[in-house]
Write a protein that holds these residues in place. Structure first.
Motif, PDB file in Angstrom:
ATOM      1  N   ILE A  91      80.773  -3.127  11.118  1.00 19.86           N
ATOM      2  CA  ILE A  91      81.880  -3.754  10.370  1.00 19.86           C
ATOM      3  C   ILE A  91      81.891  -3.225   8.937  1.00 19.86           C
ATOM      4  O   ILE A  91      82.929  -2.852   8.391  1.00 19.86           O
ATOM      5  CB  ILE A  91      81.738  -5.291  10.387  1.00 19.86           C
ATOM      6  N   THR A  94      80.230  -4.850   1.764  1.00 17.60           N
ATOM      7  CA  THR A  94      81.665  -4.897   2.026  1.00 17.60           C
ATOM      8  C   THR A  94      82.396  -4.246   0.855  1.00 17.60           C
ATOM      9  O   THR A  94      82.949  -3.174   0.978  1.00 17.60           O
ATOM     10  CB  THR A  94      82.128  -6.357   2.237  1.00 17.60           C
ATOM     11  N   PRO A 106      84.921  -8.860   6.041  1.00 16.86           N
ATOM     12  CA  PRO A 106      84.718  -8.768   7.490  1.00 16.86           C
ATOM     13  C   PRO A 106      85.475  -9.911   8.156  1.00 16.86           C
ATOM     14  O   PRO A 106      85.533 -11.021   7.579  1.00 16.86           O
ATOM     15  CB  PRO A 106      83.207  -8.940   7.650  1.00 16.86           C
TER      16      PRO A 106
END
Ligand SMILES: CSC[C@H]1O[C@H](OP(=O)(O)O)[C@H](O)[C@@H]1O
Length: 349
Positions: free
Chosen positions: A137, A171, A272
């Motif tokens: 991810i 992220t 995510p």
């Protein structure tokens, strides 16, 4: 590029957690052998970061059953539900915690016909799956960002949504690491992020370790840099995105987004899909954690405020969806209207 620092590892049947309270001065891994160990590590922020909290909690569910005996599947399920409820009380805002616990409980329910030891093994396998999926991810989020960012950009980030908040690339930091792999040269401003200093202690540390051009700034310097036209984009992580796109993230994110709007700087949230909570309609419904006063009145052991002073210490704030340019997920880039477009991420089409 140096291997990224791993904040969590399942190795030789044991759970190793990097104690982020000791960073950046010490890199100390501790074995967490019980569900209580995992609860305390989350609550005390030895480990932190929405996706990492979810991964750790998944292992915590496995650790809770590992050495237990059960007389029936109902007995097993009752125990798993109890321990998941316990872990859910460690911190309130990051929805990944609840997402991971729900996924472990769902998996446990499916194990009715297995022998106890096989049930336990299946739960460990699910926790490892959650851990490994997060790595993929992270990478996909980075790849989607590189479709809208350009080589040579200067990016500002807040708090730590990096490899220390996830399983690997982070992220918000994922595009930074992937860009470096591609030979691009991003410059990064890392906001120190008072009071807990995730930006100074963690983001500056991990990006510097990764060979990325990072400059540490105090939170109150962000506006001045935007006013000088020195910031091309802002990318933050998130702890929970509501169905309408309102986003809870580390305290200080909202004011960054307001300034970004004023100065015309694109404001992106790296998310995510487990961080998107369609069951929470707007930011008003997101529970905001308030933490102890010591985090504000002490600078890691040194008093910096009068004894007994009143303190307000919300760990998060909510950025209105209208301030967010795009929400970048592993499944694609989501633009407004978020109340329509976020849902589409979950349609199996
Ligand atoms: C990858 S999202 C990480 C997210 O979690 C941080 O909060 P905390 O350090 O209190 O767990 C911060 O809000 C980050 O954006």
């Amino acid at each position: 590029m140096k291997e990224m620092i791993r904040p969590i590892e399942w190795k030789e049947g044991k759970l190793y957690i990097l104690n982020q309270l000791k960073l950046p001065m010490e890199t100390e891994y501790n074995i967490k052998a019980t569900v209580e160990d995992v609860f305390n590590a989350i609550r005390d922020m030895e480990l932190r970061g929405a996706p990492l909290i979810g991964i750790a909690a998944a292992y915590g569910v496995y650790l809770s059953v590992k050495d237990e005996s059960f007389v029936s599947h109902e007995d097993f399920m009752k125990f798993v539900d109890e321990k998941a409820l316990y872990l859910s009380q460690s911190r309130p805002t990051a929805v990944n915690l609840f997402w991971a616990l729900d996924r472990m409980k769902k998996r446990a329910k499916e194990l009715e016909n297995l022998l106890i030891e096989d049930k336990k093994k299946a739960l460990l396998e699910e926790a490892i799956k959650i851990h490994k999926e997060d790595e993929a991810i992270n990478r996909s989020i980075g790849e989607n960002f590189l479709k809208i960012l350009k080589d040579g950009m200067t990016i500002m980030t807040h708090c730590n949504a990096g490899s220390l908040a996830t399983s690997r690339y982070g992220t918000a930091t994922s595009p930074m690491y992937l860009a470096r792999e591609k030979g691009w040269s991003f410059k990064v401003f890392a906001n120190e992020t008072r009071p807990y200093l995730q930006g100074a202690r963690l983001t500056a540390f991990e990006l510097h370790h990764g060979g990325i051009d990072v400059t540490l700034i105090c939170d109150n310097m962000a506006g001045s840099l935007m006013a000088q036209g020195k910031v091309d984009a802002i990318i933050t992580g998130a702890d929970r995105v509501a169905a309408n796109g309102d986003t809870a993230n580390k305290i200080g994110t909202l004011q960054l987004a307001v300034m970004a709007k004023h100065y015309g700087v694109p404001f992106y949230v790296a998310v995510p899909t487990p961080t998107i909570d369609l069951s929470t309609p707007t930011g008003i419904e997101i529970p905001i954690e308030e933490r102890g006063s010591h985090e504000v009145t002490n600078w890691f052991g040194k008093a910096t405020a009068p004894e007994g002073i009143k303190v307000y210490n919300p760990a998060f704030d909510v950025t209105a969806h209208s301030l967010i340019t795009a929400i970048v997920t592993e499944k694609g880039i989501v633009y407004p209207p978020y109340n329509e477009n976020l849902k589409k991420l979950f349609l199996n089409i």
